[in-house]
Design a protein around this motif. Structure first.
Motif, PDB file in Angstrom:
ATOM      1  N   PRO A 130      59.648  64.140  51.941  1.00 55.76           N
ATOM      2  CA  PRO A 130      59.233  62.952  52.697  1.00 55.76           C
ATOM      3  C   PRO A 130      57.922  62.382  52.171  1.00 55.76           C
ATOM      4  N   GLY A 131      57.864  61.044  52.095  1.00 52.26           N
ATOM      5  CA  GLY A 131      56.656  60.407  51.567  1.00 52.26           C
ATOM      6  C   GLY A 131      56.284  59.117  52.269  1.00 52.26           C
ATOM      7  N   SER A 132      57.099  58.681  53.200  1.00 52.36           N
ATOM      8  CA  SER A 132      56.771  57.453  53.932  1.00 52.36           C
ATOM      9  C   SER A 132      57.467  57.486  55.283  1.00 52.36           C
ATOM     10  N   MET A 133      57.020  56.617  56.176  1.00 50.87           N
ATOM     11  CA  MET A 133      57.620  56.552  57.508  1.00 50.87           C
ATOM     12  C   MET A 133      57.700  55.094  57.964  1.00 50.87           C
ATOM     13  N   PRO A 134      58.848  54.458  57.858  1.00 46.56           N
ATOM     14  CA  PRO A 134      59.003  53.112  58.417  1.00 46.56           C
ATOM     15  C   PRO A 134      58.647  53.120  59.900  1.00 46.56           C
ATOM     16  N   MET A 135      57.857  52.118  60.301  1.00 48.69           N
ATOM     17  CA  MET A 135      57.320  52.108  61.664  1.00 48.69           C
ATOM     18  C   MET A 135      57.991  51.045  62.524  1.00 48.69           C
ATOM     19  N   PHE A 136      58.231  51.409  63.776  1.00 46.44           N
ATOM     20  CA  PHE A 136      58.697  50.470  64.794  1.00 46.44           C
ATOM     21  C   PHE A 136      57.441  49.963  65.502  1.00 46.44           C
ATOM     22  N   ILE A 137      57.074  48.721  65.218  1.00 49.28           N
ATOM     23  CA  ILE A 137      55.769  48.194  65.642  1.00 49.28           C
ATOM     24  C   ILE A 137      55.948  47.254  66.844  1.00 49.28           C
ATOM     25  N   PHE A 138      55.110  47.464  67.865  1.00 50.23           N
ATOM     26  CA  PHE A 138      55.116  46.604  69.052  1.00 50.23           C
ATOM     27  C   PHE A 138      54.090  45.487  68.874  1.00 50.23           C
ATOM     28  N   ASN A 139      54.450  44.293  69.261  1.00 51.47           N
ATOM     29  CA  ASN A 139      53.477  43.212  69.357  1.00 51.47           C
ATOM     30  C   ASN A 139      52.802  43.338  70.713  1.00 51.47           C
ATOM     31  N   GLN A 141      61.001  35.316  55.649  1.00 45.42           N
ATOM     32  CA  GLN A 141      60.720  34.917  57.034  1.00 45.42           C
ATOM     33  C   GLN A 141      60.139  36.077  57.830  1.00 45.42           C
ATOM     34  N   VAL A 142      60.700  37.269  57.625  1.00 49.63           N
ATOM     35  CA  VAL A 142      60.188  38.434  58.353  1.00 49.63           C
ATOM     36  C   VAL A 142      58.759  38.743  57.912  1.00 49.63           C
ATOM     37  N   THR A 143      58.522  38.656  56.622  1.00 49.60           N
ATOM     38  CA  THR A 143      57.172  38.923  56.101  1.00 49.60           C
ATOM     39  C   THR A 143      56.142  38.033  56.791  1.00 49.60           C
ATOM     40  N   THR A 144      56.463  36.764  56.877  1.00 49.79           N
ATOM     41  CA  THR A 144      55.540  35.817  57.522  1.00 49.79           C
ATOM     42  C   THR A 144      55.392  36.104  59.003  1.00 49.79           C
ATOM     43  N   SER A 145      56.506  36.380  59.665  1.00 46.80           N
ATOM     44  CA  SER A 145      56.465  36.629  61.111  1.00 46.80           C
ATOM     45  C   SER A 145      55.639  37.866  61.435  1.00 46.80           C
ATOM     46  N   VAL A 146      55.832  38.920  60.650  1.00 51.08           N
ATOM     47  CA  VAL A 146      55.081  40.161  60.902  1.00 51.08           C
ATOM     48  C   VAL A 146      53.592  39.927  60.654  1.00 51.08           C
ATOM     49  N   ALA A 147      53.262  39.321  59.544  1.00 50.68           N
ATOM     50  CA  ALA A 147      51.846  39.115  59.198  1.00 50.68           C
ATOM     51  C   ALA A 147      51.142  38.218  60.209  1.00 50.68           C
ATOM     52  N   ASN A 148      51.861  37.227  60.738  1.00 52.70           N
ATOM     53  CA  ASN A 148      51.246  36.275  61.670  1.00 52.70           C
ATOM     54  C   ASN A 148      51.342  36.705  63.130  1.00 52.70           C
ATOM     55  N   TRP A 171      58.761  47.972  60.022  1.00 50.77           N
ATOM     56  CA  TRP A 171      57.991  47.509  58.880  1.00 50.77           C
ATOM     57  C   TRP A 171      57.316  48.669  58.179  1.00 50.77           C
ATOM     58  N   TYR A 172      56.725  48.358  57.081  1.00 50.72           N
ATOM     59  CA  TYR A 172      56.154  49.340  56.176  1.00 50.72           C
ATOM     60  C   TYR A 172      54.678  49.604  56.458  1.00 50.72           C
ATOM     61  N   VAL A 173      54.270  50.874  56.340  1.00 57.88           N
ATOM     62  CA  VAL A 173      52.857  51.247  56.294  1.00 57.88           C
ATOM     63  C   VAL A 173      52.688  52.193  55.109  1.00 57.88           C
ATOM     64  N   SER A 174      51.467  52.587  54.827  1.00 53.42           N
ATOM     65  CA  SER A 174      51.184  53.341  53.606  1.00 53.42           C
ATOM     66  C   SER A 174      52.008  54.619  53.497  1.00 53.42           C
ATOM     67  N   GLY A 175      52.558  54.821  52.301  1.00 55.26           N
ATOM     68  CA  GLY A 175      53.215  56.070  51.977  1.00 55.26           C
ATOM     69  C   GLY A 175      52.170  57.096  51.542  1.00 55.26           C
ATOM     70  N   THR A 176      52.623  58.318  51.340  1.00 55.18           N
ATOM     71  CA  THR A 176      51.696  59.398  51.002  1.00 55.18           C
ATOM     72  C   THR A 176      50.958  59.106  49.706  1.00 55.18           C
ATOM     73  N   ASN A 177      49.648  59.211  49.763  1.00 60.17           N
ATOM     74  CA  ASN A 177      48.803  58.987  48.591  1.00 60.17           C
ATOM     75  C   ASN A 177      47.479  59.717  48.828  1.00 60.17           C
ATOM     76  N   PRO A 178      46.540  59.683  47.902  1.00 59.15           N
ATOM     77  CA  PRO A 178      45.299  60.444  48.090  1.00 59.15           C
ATOM     78  C   PRO A 178      44.491  60.016  49.315  1.00 59.15           C
ATOM     79  N   ALA A 179      44.742  58.832  49.849  1.00 58.78           N
ATOM     80  CA  ALA A 179      43.968  58.339  50.992  1.00 58.78           C
ATOM     81  C   ALA A 179      44.704  58.485  52.317  1.00 58.78           C
ATOM     82  N   THR A 180      45.922  58.956  52.307  1.00 63.80           N
ATOM     83  CA  THR A 180      46.623  59.200  53.575  1.00 63.80           C
ATOM     84  C   THR A 180      46.389  60.641  54.012  1.00 63.80           C
TER      85      THR A 180
END
Length: 607
Positions: free
Chosen positions: A326-335, A468-475, A483-492
């Motif tokens: 495992p190296g990432s976790m797609p997140m279910f994000i609430f507005n 469209q999703v990219t814009t909607s999520v960012a705004n 949506w996506y959040v950071s995968g495993t890396n030296p800073a996670t």
């Protein structure tokens, strides 16, 4: 297209995230296949063998003949004709994009996703001085592929490009660094003392390709310091391969016979060429992979075990489920700005309502272990920060009865329509969005919508196009999204906590956010994030990360739906053996970072 993109570790900064999304798009185009010329190849798996790094069924193929016998066929990184190899372009062709395989460009350090170690790259070693600086020493005799020396001046100029053109991804280096200097072959990064974020500096040193100053200084001059606008079909790197050919059907890399790293790696990489055929879709590539016309790839394969059960010499790093690290976790994000979604009791009720096991089996073909109530990924590089007992005691798991009790305890009651409401505030209708065609995420949200309806929350899926999703999520123009959040890396995991919870420069609704898309607010979280970033040792860092994880579980601003590999690493031992596996763990299951190691160790099957 059958899946979401891989989850690339990335530095913070808008340009990087925008480029991740651009690169992830699997565009139509390209022709089908680069032929395995002259080979017998085949994916039949006719020989049983006890060799390491072969099919999960213990089988290997018969090898290829001719030139193709010495070539490695790889896929999963380029789905459209390559047009531009500028690493700073919006969608650079493989392998020029930052933080992909280090075949042409290389980084100073290389991250191992299994051990969490930072291994030598262009730098032979590195040293952290508290939270004040990081110093590195370059390897001896490093050269570019044209034979000229790679020097500390190239390293300094690479990072200075972030100041020359602040729109570049490398500009995010200067959020965490005050200065970078050199004395001979020793390079020193002075850490921003307002942030003291050592891990983010190390992350930058592990993902930023070092570029030839002679080339990019000229590009800066010719483009008026608008380096992203440069278009090129050439590459000058320091890595073990050079760009030989790129057309509508394939990209071919040829081995750099004068590679500086021969002493470091103990020789040249085994394949004389790496050939990346360009397919229209994952399905085309999966078929060629099954038949042994591809040796290794990074693609989602539904029910991959059927390949080795049918006799193909196909293997994965982990022999049994979930097959991938495992190296990432797609997140279910609430507005959290929308109605009852501001109430943590509602968000926690949703967390209890979701059938995570069904998502793992149905949406992820069983490639995900049971998801935990934590922003830390258990197993692999992040495991030392994970507290499983707290996640179990204070978190959630699928329990529809407890989901409804959480709502009733908070004062919600079902109306005549079967939907919960409180003080006139009804739970829905809400839309659950993610891009159309990201089929595993689409399937996951269908399960979530069904689960929510079952307990009395009015929710339905909606899958617009990616842009469209990219814009909607960012705004902040959504109810709930995957949506996506950071995968495993030296800073996670720190970077993932920041992605989900940071209140620094919180973007107002309607303006582009690059983290905390749900606009969750809290007056304590920034102090906790700062404490974790500047922790002087592992003990105090774990204490700070645990405090963040406790707050996360209380507030649940987002919920992990599944674990995914950082890269889908799967191989077909029709022509090569000794691929890295859990039982043959000399290298991690990666293409980028420390993943170069296995190229030097795989062994050709003699036809």
């Amino acid at each position: 297209m059958s899946t979401t993109p891989s989850s690339a570790p990335e530095p913070t900064g808008s340009a990087t995230r925008r480029r991740f999304l651009a690169v992830s798009s699997v565009a139509a185009g390209g022709v089908a296949l680069a032929a395995c010329g002259g080979g017998s190849g085949g994916g039949g798996g006719t020989k049983d063998s006890t060799l390491p790094g072969i099919g999960n069924n213990g089988k290997i193929g018969g090898g290829r003949r001719g030139d193709a016998a010495d070539q490695l066929f790889l896929a999963g990184f380029q789905f459209s004709p390559p047009t531009n190899f500028n690493t700073f372009a919006g969608a650079p062709a493989w392998p020029a994009a930052n933080n992909v395989a280090q075949y042409v460009y290389e980084t100073l350090l290389r991250f191992d996703i299994v051990s969490g170690e930072l291994k030598p790259g262009l730098a032979a070693d590195y040293k952290v001085d508290g939270t004040s600086s990081v110093s590195l020493t370059l390897q001896d005799g490093v050269t570019w592929s044209d034979g000229t020396a790679l020097t500390a001046d190239d390293v300094l100029y690479t990072f200075q490009l972030g100041k020359i053109d602040p729109t570049l991804t490398v500009a995010s280096f200067w959020v965490e660094a005050d200065d970078i200097t050199a004395s001979g072959d020793t390079i020193t990064v002075a850490i921003n003392q307002d942030r003291k974020n050592v891990d983010m500096i190390l992350q930058q040193l592990a993902v930023q390709f070092i570029l030839p100053k002679a080339v990019f200084e000229k590009v800066a001059s010719e483009t008026g310091n608008k380096l992203a606008s440069w278009e090129t079909t050439e590459l000058l790197g320091s890595g073990p391969y050079t760009l030989e050919k790129a057309d509508q059907t394939q990209i071919i890399l040829a081995r750099n016979e004068k590679y500086w790293g021969q002493k470091f790696y103990g020789g040249l990489p085994a394949p004389t060429k790496i050939i990346h055929p360009i397919f229209k879709s994952n399905e085309d590539g999966n078929l060629k992979f099954q038949n042994g016309e591809l040796d290794v790839m990074q693609q989602f394969v539904p029910q991959i075990w059927k390949m080795w059960e049918s006799g193909k010499p196909v293997g994965t790093y982990v022999k049994d489920k979930p097959y991938y690290v495992p190296g990432s976790m797609p997140m279910f994000i609430f507005n959290t700005t929308r109605g009852a979604l501001a109430d943590p009791a509602v968000r926690r009720a949703v967390a209890f309502a979701i059938d995570y096991a069904s998502i793992a089996e149905t949406a992820m073909s069983g490639y995900s272990a049971d998801v935990q109530a934590s922003l830390i990924i258990p197993g692999g590089a992040e495991d030392k920060w994970f507290d499983g007992d707290r996640a179990k005691a204070d978190g959630w798991s699928f329990d529809a009865t407890k989901a409804e009790k959480t709502l009733t305890d908070a004062g919600y009651a079902k109306g005549s329509d079967g939907i919960y409401a409180k003080d006139g505030q009804r739970l829905g209708p809400w839309k659950l969005i993610t891009p159309q065609g990201w089929t595993d995420w689409n399937a996951a949200l269908e399960i979530v919508a069904k689960n929510l309806k079952a307990i009395g929350i009015d929710a339905a899926t909606n899958f617009p196009q990616q842009a469209q999703v990219t814009t909607s999520v960012a705004n902040g123009d959504f109810d709930m999204c995957c949506w996506y959040v950071s995968g495993t890396n030296p800073a996670t995991p720190w970077q993932r906590f920041s992605d989900v919870m940071s209140n620094v420069e919180l973007a107002p609704l309607g303006q582009t956010a690059f983290r905390n898309y749900g606009r969750w607010t809290n007056d304590q979280v920034n102090d906790l994030l700062e404490a974790a970033a500047a922790a002087p040792d592992d003990g105090s860092k774990k204490q700070a990360l645990t405090a963040l994880d406790d707050m996360y579980r209380q507030q649940a601003p987002a919920i992990p739906l599944m674990y995914r590999p950082d890269e889908f690493f799967e191989f077909n031992a029709s022509n090569w053996t000794n691929f890295p596996t859990q039982a043959n763990d000399y290298a991690p299951p990666m293409f980028r970072g420390a993943g170069n190691d296995w190229l030097f160790k795989i062994k050709k099957i003699e036809a």
